[in-house]
Design an enzyme around this catalytic site. Structure first.
Site, PDB file in Angstrom:
ATOM      1  N   HIS A 131       2.830 -10.543  11.725  1.00 40.30           N
ATOM      2  CA  HIS A 131       4.488 -10.632  11.797  1.00 40.30           C
ATOM      3  C   HIS A 131       5.098 -11.526  11.276  1.00 40.30           C
ATOM      4  O   HIS A 131       6.307 -11.481  10.654  1.00 40.30           O
ATOM      5  CB  HIS A 131       4.797 -10.099  13.198  1.00 40.30           C
ATOM      6  CG  HIS A 131       4.541  -8.808  13.405  1.00 40.30           C
ATOM      7  ND1 HIS A 131       3.358  -8.192  14.125  1.00 40.30           N
ATOM      8  CD2 HIS A 131       5.514  -7.801  13.447  1.00 40.30           C
ATOM      9  CE1 HIS A 131       3.570  -7.118  14.236  1.00 40.30           C
ATOM     10  NE2 HIS A 131       4.769  -6.451  13.541  1.00 40.30           N
TER      11      HIS A 131
ATOM     12  N   ARG B  90      13.731  -4.329  14.971  1.00 38.87           N
ATOM     13  CA  ARG B  90      12.661  -4.630  15.525  1.00 38.87           C
ATOM     14  C   ARG B  90      13.165  -5.315  16.884  1.00 38.87           C
ATOM     15  O   ARG B  90      13.243  -6.581  16.657  1.00 38.87           O
ATOM     16  CB  ARG B  90      11.616  -5.606  14.913  1.00 38.87           C
ATOM     17  CG  ARG B  90      10.808  -4.693  13.735  1.00 38.87           C
ATOM     18  CD  ARG B  90       9.864  -5.681  13.130  1.00 38.87           C
ATOM     19  NE  ARG B  90       9.136  -5.403  12.201  1.00 38.87           N
ATOM     20  CZ  ARG B  90       9.118  -5.295  10.938  1.00 38.87           C
ATOM     21  NH1 ARG B  90       9.889  -5.968  10.063  1.00 38.87           N
ATOM     22  NH2 ARG B  90       8.316  -4.640  10.222  1.00 38.87           N
TER      23      ARG B  90
ATOM     24  N   ARG C 191      14.372   0.284  17.188  1.00 40.01           N
ATOM     25  CA  ARG C 191      12.916   0.542  17.528  1.00 40.01           C
ATOM     26  C   ARG C 191      12.951   0.164  18.894  1.00 40.01           C
ATOM     27  O   ARG C 191      13.171  -1.007  19.186  1.00 40.01           O
ATOM     28  CB  ARG C 191      11.670   0.101  16.738  1.00 40.01           C
ATOM     29  CG  ARG C 191      10.403   0.306  17.252  1.00 40.01           C
ATOM     30  CD  ARG C 191       9.434   0.061  16.221  1.00 40.01           C
ATOM     31  NE  ARG C 191       9.159  -1.439  16.146  1.00 40.01           N
ATOM     32  CZ  ARG C 191       8.573  -1.955  15.256  1.00 40.01           C
ATOM     33  NH1 ARG C 191       7.653  -1.605  14.440  1.00 40.01           N
ATOM     34  NH2 ARG C 191       8.182  -3.456  15.317  1.00 40.01           N
TER      35      ARG C 191
ATOM     36  N   ASN D  25       2.820  -0.198   7.511  1.00 45.03           N
ATOM     37  CA  ASN D  25       1.634  -1.290   7.699  1.00 45.03           C
ATOM     38  C   ASN D  25       0.512  -0.798   8.672  1.00 45.03           C
ATOM     39  O   ASN D  25      -0.427  -1.087   8.521  1.00 45.03           O
ATOM     40  CB  ASN D  25       2.407  -2.295   8.378  1.00 45.03           C
ATOM     41  CG  ASN D  25       3.634  -2.579   7.621  1.00 45.03           C
ATOM     42  OD1 ASN D  25       3.663  -2.526   6.449  1.00 45.03           O
ATOM     43  ND2 ASN D  25       4.842  -3.465   8.103  1.00 45.03           N
ATOM     44  N   ASP D  26       0.939  -0.315   9.896  1.00 50.26           N
ATOM     45  CA  ASP D  26      -0.119  -0.075  10.805  1.00 50.26           C
ATOM     46  C   ASP D  26      -0.516   1.292  10.281  1.00 50.26           C
ATOM     47  O   ASP D  26      -1.928   1.549  10.492  1.00 50.26           O
ATOM     48  CB  ASP D  26       0.692   0.201  12.062  1.00 50.26           C
ATOM     49  CG  ASP D  26       0.951  -1.120  12.988  1.00 50.26           C
ATOM     50  OD1 ASP D  26      -0.043  -1.767  12.906  1.00 50.26           O
ATOM     51  OD2 ASP D  26       1.970  -1.173  13.543  1.00 50.26           O
TER      52      ASP D  26
ATOM     53  N   ARG E 140      -4.770  -6.048  10.092  1.00 42.16           N
ATOM     54  CA  ARG E 140      -3.581  -6.351   9.156  1.00 42.16           C
ATOM     55  C   ARG E 140      -3.644  -7.898   9.204  1.00 42.16           C
ATOM     56  O   ARG E 140      -2.837  -8.450   8.387  1.00 42.16           O
ATOM     57  CB  ARG E 140      -2.320  -5.706   9.338  1.00 42.16           C
ATOM     58  CG  ARG E 140      -1.711  -6.109  10.692  1.00 42.16           C
ATOM     59  CD  ARG E 140      -0.816  -4.755  11.155  1.00 42.16           C
ATOM     60  NE  ARG E 140       0.658  -5.475  10.900  1.00 42.16           N
ATOM     61  CZ  ARG E 140       2.066  -4.893  11.158  1.00 42.16           C
ATOM     62  NH1 ARG E 140       1.750  -3.556  11.798  1.00 42.16           N
ATOM     63  NH2 ARG E 140       2.931  -5.599  10.951  1.00 42.16           N
TER      64      ARG E 140
ATOM     65  N   CYS F 227       9.515   2.780   6.347  1.00 44.73           N
ATOM     66  CA  CYS F 227       9.705   1.571   6.997  1.00 44.73           C
ATOM     67  C   CYS F 227       8.619   0.375   6.916  1.00 44.73           C
ATOM     68  O   CYS F 227       9.138  -0.669   7.265  1.00 44.73           O
ATOM     69  CB  CYS F 227      10.622   1.477   8.163  1.00 44.73           C
ATOM     70  SG  CYS F 227       9.503   1.808   9.514  1.00 44.73           S
TER      71      CYS F 227
HETATM   72  C1  PEP Z   1       4.626  -0.594  10.419  1.00 44.04           C
HETATM   73  O1  PEP Z   1       3.514  -0.514  11.027  1.00 44.04           O
HETATM   74  O2  PEP Z   1       4.729  -0.171   9.200  1.00 44.04           O
HETATM   75  C2  PEP Z   1       5.962  -1.345  10.879  1.00 44.04           C
HETATM   76  C3  PEP Z   1       7.148  -1.288   9.959  1.00 44.04           C
HETATM   77  O3  PEP Z   1       5.988  -1.948  11.844  1.00 44.04           O
HETATM   78  P1  PEP Z   1       5.528  -3.443  12.207  1.00 44.04           P
HETATM   79  O4  PEP Z   1       5.246  -3.980  11.074  1.00 44.04           O
HETATM   80  O5  PEP Z   1       6.583  -4.080  12.939  1.00 44.04           O
HETATM   81  O6  PEP Z   1       4.390  -2.967  13.171  1.00 44.04           O
HETATM   82 MG    MG Z   2       3.830  -1.305  13.281  1.00 41.38          MG
END
Ligand code: PEP
Ligand code: MG
Length: 752
Positions: free
Chosen positions: A361, A466, A502, A624-625, A635, A672
């Site tokens: 993060h 977020r 979110r 990302n997730d 990650r 996103c």
């Molecule tokens: C993601 O997982 O792509 C996302 C945008 O959320 P975060 O990076 O806050 O987990």
């Molecule tokens: Mg995420």
């Protein structure tokens, strides 16, 4: 090579050097030399790589290769590395087909179809490699190879003798390879993140063992004084009996084995606080193992002594942010959002994090703020206020860079600034492709500090807020009123623009220090996001109340649920939302039910999407997730970071599946995750028909520039080609070739 041709090579080189000598700097001289050699050999490229202390090879001059950021080929990599290792010439056609090929990112090297590399050897030492490349797929003729090798021999001697400035002296500069957290290049003074206790001390190395030894002597003397004074005070107030309890600390401090342990750590190159921490934990563990209960309890004494030593050390040497207004590079083992918030953001130029990966993060925040970051470096030797270069593109950090590297980085930073200013000029234009496809570009946000920069960069709304971030920078839960204020302020800044809030996504790498989270074997697969929230519903209820009150009367505000993986989870959330809505209406508060969607980030939800058509107003893909779970790659882990690439064919095929499904269901879809700001990925997403992207605000101008320069049709063609590839590098290479063909190579290319 005959005596004659060697002589003529020498004459040729002498002529070249004589004319090069007219240049003022050593860099300009070497540049002149490679240019002259490429003309002599009739090749398109001549490049000079110099060996660095860690055996990597640094490109110091080139005619023909695009070189807008420092190019360093890691040790033993690529054809250039092979030439150095084997100390032998490599002369081949089609180098990209060779198993040892290493593509220098954004160099446009792909257009050259021949490679001839010769080692620069002087006194049995290889100090670099000279490379000739040509557009024609032809070997360099043997007489040219001979001339080239001879020139290289003379050049090796010349460089070893006169060009010390081109080498990075091992004692001066320290280069560390990590993982890119956020792109960009920054230069500033190290500001080592404040630690609050012994357990948090970072494993920092030092090159100056002598200074650490001297520090220990004065720290020990100071601690001894304090312990004596404390004993005297206790003695005069509480009596000798109790005062003698404090003798234990003095005895431990005088203990030669304790001191030796500290000195051993220092001798291994560790800074004093780390050495103390190690010695304390060593002796504490020893005491804990003892059978005698009295001695076992002595581990507390050694730990308290350690805490005292650290307290004094902090008092006398605690790093303050270096004075003045020079840019700062925040350095630490783990960096938290509060570390960033506590620093004046106008001075924060870069982030260096010993742990973490590209999607930690902290990397996501660095991206949001447009601050270059390098993650996962492991052990680093750096002092507070030391000059540091953060190369977020190459994932490298240089501490105390050599003068020549410093000049190069300064030039790059100033060129990038010019490019950024250029892009900023178009920031308020719409993102429309050449064939009139409109793409909505939104910003990812979390800190209130990035709201205004978002608008300045031309964000058309917030695609991902977020909400956990305001929770993370506090020491206790924000109340319903606190939250309402935060959400209201954001809505007021973005007025009629869309905002996607979110709900809390905490857990895993986003713990809240003041909430009980259980230590798990696999936190990313555990109690996080919606799973945590559904087990702690009061948190969700308070948040939804605050959110609906703040959103009353705004039609553009959306609610987004993270980590949804099953119908039960979705239904439970929707039921809570309806309940909160009724509650508020019953209380007489004027609210309306917001549009609701989910983040598509847990792969199991993809197959369920068609079942949820009547429950969802939109979906937003959290790449990302989604990539983390599709690829089974953490990650945050620097160990596997090199495998993590969202351009992996598995991710691309899955994204196509999701976007096709969404189209069939007539369900608005956006992206996103960080992919939305990766130029190659953006073209592929456009090819899939995705027309809403949310990204770090600082990336919006660049992505807009790319979108305004291409057509949807071209994006579709690139996607079709990408879908035929079986690996991420091939897809990235295709994308970069496309960008290069349109003169759109990001970071490096000035817009035409
Ligand atoms: C993601 O997982 O792509 C996302 C945008 O959320 P975060 O990076 O806050 O987990
Ligand atoms: Mg995420």
């Amino acid at each position: 090579m005959s005596q004659n041709s060697s002589e003529s090579a020498f004459t040729k080189l002498t002529q070249i050097i004589q004319s090069a000598a007219k240049a003022n700097t050593i860099e300009a001289q070497v540049q002149h030399i490679v240019e002259a050699i490429s003309e002599t050999l009739l090749v398109d490229v001549c490049s000079l790589y110099l060996r660095q202390p860690d055996d990597s090879l640094r490109l110091v001059a080139s005619r023909g290769l695009i070189r807008n950021h420092p190019v360093v080929i890691p040790s033993k990599q690529g054809l250039v590395g092979q030439v150095m290792q084997q100390q032998n010439t490599i002369n081949i056609k089609d180098p990209d087909q060779h198993p040892g090929y290493f593509y220098v990112a954004n160099s446009e090297e792909e257009q050259f179809h021949s490679f001839c590399g010769v080692p620069l050897v002087y006194r049995a030492q290889v100090n670099g490699v000279l490379v000739a490349q040509s557009r024609r797929a032809e070997l360099l003729p043997s007489d040219h190879v001979a001339l080239f090798s001879t020139l290289a021999t003379h050049l090796a001697m010349l460089i070893a003798t006169y060009s010390k400035d081109l080498f990075v002296s091992p004692s001066e500069a320290k280069l560390y390879q990590g993982i890119s957290g956020a792109q960009g290049v920054a230069l500033g003074k190290a500001f080592i993140r404040k630690e609050s206790g012994l357990a948090e001390i970072q494993k920092l190395k030092t090159d100056d063992v002598g200074t650490e030894q001297t520090r220990w002597v004065s720290l020990k003397a100071e601690a001894m004084n304090e312990l004596r004074e404390e004993r005297d005070t206790v003695c005069s107030t509480l009596g000798e009996g109790l005062a003698s309890v404090l003798d234990a600390y003095q005895m431990l401090l005088k203990d030669a084995t304790f001191e030796q342990r500290i000195m051993d750590e220092v001798a291994q190159g560790y800074q004093l606080p780390w050495a103390i921490r190690q010695a304390v934990s060593f002796f504490s563990d020893k005491f804990k193992e003892m059978d005698d209960p009295y001695l076992r309890a002595r581990h507390e004494d050694i730990e308290q002594l350690g805490a005292k030593l650290y307290q004094i050390w902090q008092r006398t040497s605690e790093p303050q942010a270096p004075a003045g207004n020079e840019p700062l590079i925040l350095v630490g083992d783990q960096i938290s959002v509060s570390d960033i918030v506590n620093l004046a953001t106008d001075r924060l130029a870069g982030i260096v994090c010993f742990g973490g990966g590209s999607l930690s993060h902290i990397a996501v925040f660095a991206n949001a703020l447009g601050i270059p970051a390098v993650m996962g470096l492991g052990e680093v030797s750096v002092q507070n206020s030391e000059q540091v270069v953060v190369d977020g593109d190459a994932g490298q950090v240089i501490c105390s860079p050599a003068k020549s590297a410093l000049r190069e980085y300064k030039r790059i930073i100033s060129e990038r600034q010019t490019l950024a200013n250029r892009l900023q000029a178009d920031s308020q234009l719409p993102a429309v492709t050449k064939d009139n496809v409109r793409v909505t570009l939104l910003a990812n946000s979390g800190l209130q500090a990035d709201v205004l920069p978002g608008l300045r960069f031309g964000a058309e709304g917030i695609g991902l807020f977020r909400t956990e971030v305001p929770f993370m920078v506090r020491s206790s839960l924000p109340s319903e009123d606190d939250q309402e204020k935060i959400y209201r302020s954001l809505i007021s800044h973005y007025k009629d623009k869309p905002i996607y809030f979110r709900t809390l996504d905490i857990g895993a790498d986003k713990p809240l220090s003041y909430l009980p989270l259980v230590k798990e074997e696999n936190p990313a697969l555990g109690w996080r996001g919606i799973r945590y929230i559904l087990d702690n519903q009061p948190l969700l209820i308070t948040q939804l109340r605050a959110f609906m009150k703040a959103a009353a009367g705004s039609r553009h505000v959306h609610l987004m649920l993270p980590m949804i993986a099953s119908t039960e989870q979705l239904d439970q959330c929707l039921a809570i939302l309806n309940e909160v809505h009724h509650q508020l209406v019953a209380e007489g508060v004027q609210v309306c039910r917001p549009k609701v969607g989910i983040m598509v980030e847990v792969p199991s939800c993809i197959a369920l999407l068609p079942f949820w058509r009547d429950k969802l107003d939109f979906i937003s893909i959290g790449t990302n997730d989604l990539s983390q779970y599709l690829l089974a790659l953490d990650r945050n882990s620097p160990l596997v970071g090199k495998w993590y690439d969202s351009l992996h064919p598995a991710v691309i095929h899955e994204l196509l599946r999701i976007s096709t499904m969404a189209k069939q269901m007539n369900l608005p879809v956006s992206v996103c995750g960080e992919m939305a700001s990766d130029p190659v990925a953006v073209i592929l997403l456009l090819g899939m028909g995705i027309q809403q992207l949310s990204m770090s605000a600082a990336k919006i101008p660049l992505i807009k520039w790319i979108l305004r320069s291409i057509t949807r049709e071209q994006a579709g063609e690139l996607l079709a080609e990408a879908l035929q590839q079986d690996n991420a590098s091939a897809i990235r290479q295709l994308g970069q070739q496309f960008l290069a063909s349109k003169q759109l190579l990001f970071n490096e290319t000035t817009p035409k």
